[in-house]
Enzyme design. Structure first.
Site, PDB file in Angstrom:
ATOM      1  N   GLU A   1     -34.856  16.963 -14.479  1.00 26.84           N
ATOM      2  CA  GLU A   1     -34.614  15.617 -15.018  1.00 26.84           C
ATOM      3  C   GLU A   1     -33.751  15.715 -16.280  1.00 26.84           C
ATOM      4  OE1 GLU A   1     -38.921  13.842 -13.498  1.00 26.84           O
ATOM      5  OE2 GLU A   1     -38.743  14.745 -15.485  1.00 26.84           O
TER       6      GLU A   1
ATOM      7  N   GLU B  54     -39.688  14.729  -6.537  1.00 27.59           N
ATOM      8  CA  GLU B  54     -41.020  14.470  -7.072  1.00 27.59           C
ATOM      9  C   GLU B  54     -41.432  13.027  -6.778  1.00 27.59           C
ATOM     10  OE1 GLU B  54     -41.407  15.354 -11.232  1.00 27.59           O
ATOM     11  OE2 GLU B  54     -40.382  17.288 -11.065  1.00 27.59           O
TER      12      GLU B  54
END
Length: 507
Positions: free
Chosen positions: A282, A415
């Site tokens: 991320e 995710e």
């Protein structure tokens, strides 16, 4: 007198003759009441239709409906027109009945209108026959070995730093038996990378990553290896905030990406296509997509797109199976909306071997921090995130499908998840969310990897489902959650089937 008598005797004959010349009027011929149509059908969109009427006089119309109105018009002679106007219908099918009356005659006019299926929003597009859906079927539903090789303390990655025991072959074997197809293995390399210009990776750390990849291979699972927290909040060497305003730093980062990924790829050059590399996790400036990226003219986005391109080139240059290995490249912050806004698929030396990587924990106040305890159309309004929960989640998949999957660009969600709950009611809603999510993943051709950080209990960030060492379920609730995901993803159930089985809100 005789003459007068003759005149008087003739008078009745004259009177009778006069009556015979003026007979009583005959009534006009009666026109039977007729309608050109006695039934009209309208679509849900509504509209206007006209029927013709034949009658001796202008007929009256009896019937009053707020969604269906009429206008009676004379056309001349014994002809009349009846205009029927029907409003758009956003609800269930409906009907109306009007009486058309002329004297002692009466006809029935029936109006029917189609309704709108209240579950129509759950319809999904059919999967195209392209590389995106082919790869999706291969990756299937997956699981994250989270807070394991990605754990770090004071800038040094360590497998057990965040509380999980070392993972084992047993764990991976059990994951396969449960029905998972892929394991994502997040890896933080902090504290294990040497100085420039070689940026040599510590061999012991790389060997341990290779050992875990071997667990997946032996279990018959696909594996995804990445660079994880090295870019967390721009605090470490993958500093997107700094690179966006400092071209020298950007050049330095590109050199390190090339060196690090070159070494990782070389280590696994002999591993087949079960192994996938994912460039980064991320990447953002510390504000989760709501920072300087919103007003820097795209500077951070350009930096990340260059990082992704450097990653692809470094892996391909490492040779072996890396020349055609499937690679995952992330959007900024792995955010779906920011992907559509800013992501550029890197150039590659081979075709159809790149996948866009995004994450999905929507809605965050339910899935991540547990500020809300229920989710969906049967939830208590005060206990769920405002809005149409199911439609909002589905909208994210619609975007991915429209912009990528339908165009043959593969996407996977690295995710997703929903934190564990303590009460039976809350667990029921958690299982419903996971079932709904997994079905979306299957129907849209977007494989997804469940985030499992090994954290027991319930509430904020409690994503523990399976013990990373033994492979056993952490709790009964976690077992039910996993079963909800696997069963939904692999079943023939439709999204409507899942929707109609939402839990009742009982306390």
């Amino acid at each position: 007198m005789k003459f007068l008598n003759r005149i008087l005797a003739a008078l009745p004959l004259v009177f009778l003759s006069a009556c015979e010349e003026k007979p009583a009027p005959v009534p006009a011929e009666k026109i039977p009441l007729e309608l050109t149509d006695e039934k009209l059908e309208f679509s849900a969109a509504g509209g206007k239709e006209t029927i013709g009427i034949k009658a001796s006089a202008k007929p009256s119309v009896v019937g009053l409906y707020d969604w269906c109105s009429w206008e009676n018009r004379a056309e001349g002679g014994n002809s009349y027109s009846l205009d029927i106007t029907v409003k758009e219908n956003a609800g269930a099918a409906r009907s109306a009945e009007f009486s058309i009356i002329c004297g002692d005659e009466k006809k029935k006019l029936t109006i029917s209108q189609e309704g709108v299926d209240p579950l129509a929003f759950l319809e999904t597009p059919g999967l195209p026959d392209n590389v995106a859906t082919k790869l999706a079927s291969e990756l299937g539903i997956g699981w994250n070995l989270g807070n394991q090789m990605d754990a770090q303390v004071n800038g040094v990655a360590s497998e057990t730093a965040w509380g999980n025991q070392k993972t084992t072959q047993t764990c991976f074997d059990k994951l396969k038996a449960l029905g998972f197809s892929t394991v994502r293995i997040p890896v933080t390399w902090l504290g294990h990378i040497g100085e420039a210009p070689e940026y040599k990776i510590d061999e012991a750390w790389l060997d341990r990553v290779a050992e875990i990849v071997g667990y997946a291979e032996k279990a018959g699972l696909k594996a995804i290896v990445n660079i994880h927290h090295d870019g967390a909040d721009s605090k470490y060497w993958l500093d997107i905030a700094g690179a966006a305003v400092n071209s020298e730093l950007q050049s330095q980062i590109l050199a390190e990406i090339t060196a690090v990924w070159g070494q990782i790829a070389a280590k696994f050059a002999d591993k087949g296509d079960f192994l996938i590399f994912e460039a980064f996790n991320e990447i953002h400036d510390g504000n989760w997509g709501w920072g300087a990226n919103r007003n820097d003219g795209g500077a951070q986005y350009r930096c990340l797109n260059e990082w992704n391109a450097a990653f692809v080139k470094a892996v391909r240059a490492a040779g072996g199976y890396n020349t055609e290995r499937l690679l995952g490249v992330p959007a900024y912050c792995t955010n779906i909306d920011l992907a559509i806004e800013s992501f550029v698929l890197p150039e590659d030396s081979v075709k159809d071997r790149l996948m866009l990587s995004v994450h999905c924990y929507d809605p965050g106040d339910y899935c991540l921090n547990a500020k809300k305890s229920q989710w969906g159309h049967t939830a208590d309004a005060s206990k769920k995130v405002a809005g149409d929960n199911e439609a909002d989640l589905k909208a994210s998949f619609d975007k991915l499908y429209e912009h990528y999957v339908s165009k043959g660009i593969p996407v996977y969600i690295g995710e997703f998840g929903c934190v564990n709950r303590s009460s039976a009611v809350e667990q029921a809603f958690q299982q419903y969310y996971l079932s709904f999510y997994a079905k979306l993943s299957a129907l849209y051709g977007v494989p997804s990897m469940l985030w499992d950080n090994g954290a027991g209990g319930s509430g904020n960030e409690s994503f523990g489902y399976i013990n990373h060492s033994s492979g056993e379920f952490i709790s009964d609730g976690s077992e039910s959650a996993i079963k909800s995901i696997i069963d939904s993803y692999k079943s023939d159930a439709t999204l409507k089937d899942i929707y109609t089985k939402a839990p009742e809100n009982k306390q």
